[in-house]
Design a protein around this motif. Structure first.
Motif, short mmCIF file in Angstrom:
data_model
loop_
_atom_site.label_atom_id
_atom_site.label_comp_id
_atom_site.label_asym_id
_atom_site.label_seq_id
_atom_site.Cartn_x
_atom_site.Cartn_y
_atom_site.Cartn_z
N ILE A 270 -1.91 6.56 1.18
CA ILE A 270 -2.80 5.94 1.78
C ILE A 270 -2.74 5.17 3.01
CG2 ILE A 270 -4.45 3.93 1.04
CD1 ILE A 270 -3.76 4.21 -1.85
N ILE B 294 -4.75 12.03 -1.43
CA ILE B 294 -4.39 11.72 -2.57
C ILE B 294 -5.26 12.94 -3.44
CG2 ILE B 294 -4.81 10.30 -4.86
CD1 ILE B 294 -4.54 7.80 -2.74
N GLN C 293 -5.40 3.11 -5.42
CA GLN C 293 -3.79 3.32 -5.50
C GLN C 293 -3.76 3.06 -7.06
OE1 GLN C 293 -1.30 1.51 -2.77
NE2 GLN C 293 0.21 0.63 -4.24
N LYS C 294 -4.69 2.32 -7.67
CA LYS C 294 -4.10 2.23 -9.21
C LYS C 294 -4.88 3.34 -10.27
CE LYS C 294 -4.54 -2.29 -10.71
NZ LYS C 294 -4.98 -3.51 -10.72
N SER D 258 -8.66 7.96 0.78
CA SER D 258 -7.83 8.75 -0.18
C SER D 258 -7.66 10.08 0.24
CB SER D 258 -8.48 8.69 -1.60
OG SER D 258 -9.85 9.22 -1.53
N LEU E 101 -2.96 -5.50 -6.52
CA LEU E 101 -2.04 -4.72 -7.03
C LEU E 101 -0.81 -5.44 -7.68
CD1 LEU E 101 -1.33 -2.95 -3.39
CD2 LEU E 101 -2.46 -2.05 -5.41
N ILE F 66 0.88 -1.02 0.01
CA ILE F 66 -0.01 0.03 0.01
C ILE F 66 0.77 1.13 -0.13
CG2 ILE F 66 -1.60 1.30 1.40
CD1 ILE F 66 -2.91 -1.16 -0.21
N ASP F 67 0.58 2.33 -0.81
CA ASP F 67 1.31 3.49 -0.64
C ASP F 67 1.16 4.22 0.22
OD1 ASP F 67 2.15 5.72 -3.02
OD2 ASP F 67 0.78 6.72 -1.91
N LEU G 194 -8.39 -0.02 -1.31
CA LEU G 194 -7.24 0.31 -1.25
C LEU G 194 -6.52 0.28 -2.19
CD1 LEU G 194 -6.44 -0.56 2.44
CD2 LEU G 194 -7.26 1.70 1.66
N PRO G 195 -6.46 -0.97 -2.97
CA PRO G 195 -5.74 -1.05 -4.36
C PRO G 195 -6.62 -0.46 -5.40
CG PRO G 195 -6.85 -3.13 -3.59
CD PRO G 195 -6.89 -2.27 -2.72
#
Length: 596
Positions: free
Chosen positions: A13, A98, A63-64, A95, A37, A9-10, A59-60
């Protein structure tokens, strides 16, 4: 156990979820996140409500997302407005750090114009109910041609609600080169069909066993006469002073009446069902979420998507007809690793259905005993003592009042003071339960129960109605497109006042059902000669039909031994489509209603 960081995970996040309170990933997150991921793959994930599914896919997906592309890239479908809003809220929390990521919840019951304006400005993630999304697609206001990830959350619930045609239409508008994630608590045949038609070699993630109940939920049943179910419900609520739970009923009418009775009897309760406006539903759910209500009385349809943590109990005011519904009900407690209790208040003729549920969920129901008046009073008294012991005292606020209070009460000893505090709080409760009778039905497992079970299997003799109920005959059966839900809505539409319905046996050419004795004559008169697809309806006491045995014997050869409503029903009791259509056209009508 891995950390979220080890799952890939980033950092942005990670910062957001750590502020929320996420520490270690739950099992479904630990399995699903790395798959999403690491590679482009389709996934079918089977996990109970409250196991952390939203973060597992959310979450993924976040992130994508390419935030530089102001176009819908991910679509999340949910069965209800409430779940749609909850998912969107959770994704916004994840998020938080982000910049440029836009998430839009799309659902009915809200201004479609405002949703269109937001879509025109550009969003990357759409969380939608199928009906409203179809509406936007028909208006050419939403484009799905760049969607790379599709997620169906609570897929089995969407299918149960009649969204199959809508889902097919939506998936047909999305590019074939996309990932699809299907999350479900149970695995009915319809889910397998969607996986086969729209997914490419999906990987399966199963938390527990298929259709299995969560490990941290205790399943308890109380066996009482049908006429004593409400009294049993009150005693259970009284025995757990800090209860915070949902009481599930089969019909809207029963839901409202049970809630009204509880409120009248001084309980902190309210109802949630389909006859409430959206504003009323929102108000009730908000009160329940902030614990201004202890007990929410709800139908299964109304409670779908109600995302509430920390429920201590789920109470089944009678068992549902299909096992998947019980799994969803019980899964609303014991969430996020906490303990929970699923209670079923049943009468004798529901025991067979309970055994069926036990086999599927892989859990044994514990036999509970309805608390006596003495046990309830003791539990409530100690709860009061515990509250007194732990109460926070604001010395500064009350200091000026204490001298007068001390002078007023100085003639009382400590013992007298405690007695008066307790009596002030509990005189009414003690008086109410002073002569309370036993509600439990005694069970002789070696004789009576075995005899009943043999009778269930063979149906060699005419049934007797539950105590306080009458058994009625109706000249409609499965060949007429007649099902338990049809009967319930027929009674709701034509019978004035409350009519409590017991067991329903739907046979090929006719059916039997049980109603409270006091309602029997009213129901017979109200349903007499109404029209059902050109057939005149006839209802009469069952003993007139069963005494000769002719009708029943002839139908036994055609499958009388198959239990339709007594054990499992081909349709949900209390799901309200148009009963005067065939089951196939009724499904289409329901789907159209959902879209509107």
């Amino acid at each position: 156990m891995k950390t979220f960081e080890e799952l890939g995970i980033d950092s942005k996040i990670l910062k957001a979820i750590s502020e929320i309170g996420f520490e270690n990933p739950m099992p479904v997150q630990e399995q699903v996140i790395p798959l999403l991921l690491a590679e482009n793959t389709d996934i079918v994930a089977l996990a109970q409500t409250g196991t952390g599914k939203t973060a597992a896919f959310g979450l993924p997906v976040i992130q994508k997302i390419d935030v530089s592309d102001n176009y819908p890239q991910a679509l999340i479908l949910s069965p209800t407005r409430e779940l749609c809003l909850q998912i969107a809220s959770d994704l916004n929390d994840y998020s938080k750090y982000i910049s440029g990521l836009k998430i839009l919840p799309v659902y009915g019951g809200s201004s479609i114009e405002s949703q269109i304006r937001t879509l025109k400005k550009g969003v990357q993630i759409i969380v939608a109910t199928p009906g409203r999304l179809i509406d936007l697609m028909n208006r050419k206001m939403v484009k799905l041609d760049r969607i790379s990830t599709v997620i169906m959350d609570e897929a089995d619930e969407m299918l149960n609600m009649g969204f199959t045609e809508s889902i097919n239409e939506i998936l047909a508008a999305i590019p074939e080169e996309r990932n699809m994630l299907l999350f479900s608590a149970t695995m009915p045949a319809e889910i397998a069909k969607i996986a086969k038609n729209y997914m490419s070699n999906p990987k399966e993630v199963v938390i527990g066993s298929k259709n299995e109940g969560a490990e941290n939920i205790k399943h308890v049943y109380y066996l009482v006469h049908a006429k004593d179910k409400y009294l049993a419900l009150k005693r259970i609520a009284d025995y757990y002073p800090n209860i915070y739970g949902i009481i599930f009923c089969r019909t809207r009418r029963e839901t409202q009446e049970i809630a009204d009775q509880l409120i009248q009897d001084g309980y902190n309760a309210d109802s949630l069902h389909g006859e409430l406006s959206q504003a009323q539903r929102d108000a009730v759910m908000q009160k329940f979420r902030v614990k201004n209500l202890q007990l929410l009385v709800a139908t299964d349809v109304a409670a779908r998507g109600l995302d509430v943590d920390n429920l201590t109990h789920v109470i089944n005011y009678g068992l549902p007809d299909d096992i998947e519904t019980y799994t969803h009900r019980s899964g609303r407690t014991g969430r996020a690793g906490k303990k929970g209790t699923s209670i079923a208040i049943i009468h004798v003729k529901e025991k067979g259905r309970m055994r069926d549920i036990e086999k599927i969920i892989g859990k044994k129901f514990e036999k509970g005993h309805i608390p006596t008046g003495g046990q309830i009073c003791e539990k409530q008294l100690f709860n009061l003592v515990d509250k007194i012991e732990k109460v926070k005292v604001n010395e500064e606020e009350i200091a000026s009042y204490l001298p007068s209070i001390f002078r007023k009460l100085e003639w009382l000893s400590n013992e007298d003071l405690i007695k008066r505090i307790v009596s002030l709080e509990f005189n009414r409760l003690i008086d109410y339960y002073a002569d309370a009778s036993e509600l439990d039905i005694p069970e002789d497992r070696n004789t009576k129960e075995r005899g009943n079970q043999r009778g269930e299997r063979t149906r060699s003799k005419a049934r007797k109605a539950e105590e306080g109920y009458s058994r009625l005959f109706i000249n409609l059966g499965k060949a007429d497109g007649f099902y338990p839900s049809t009967l319930i809505e027929m009674i709701n539409d034509n019978v004035k006042g409350h009519a409590s319905i017991g067991r329903i046996d739907v046979l090929p050419n006719f059916s039997f059902f049980e109603v409270e004795e006091k309602s029997a004559r009213n129901i017979i008169g109200s349903l007499k000669n109404i029209n059902f697809f050109g057939k005149r309806v006839s209802v009469e006491p069952a003993d007139k039909k069963e005494s000769s045995g002719k009708r029943e014997h002839s139908d036994r050869k055609g499958g009388f031994g198959k239990r339709d409503s007594g054990g499992k029903s081909s349709q949900k009791r209390g799901s309200f489509g148009n009963e005067y259509k065939s089951s196939k056209s009724r499904g289409r009508e329901n789907s159209k209603k959902k879209r509107r």
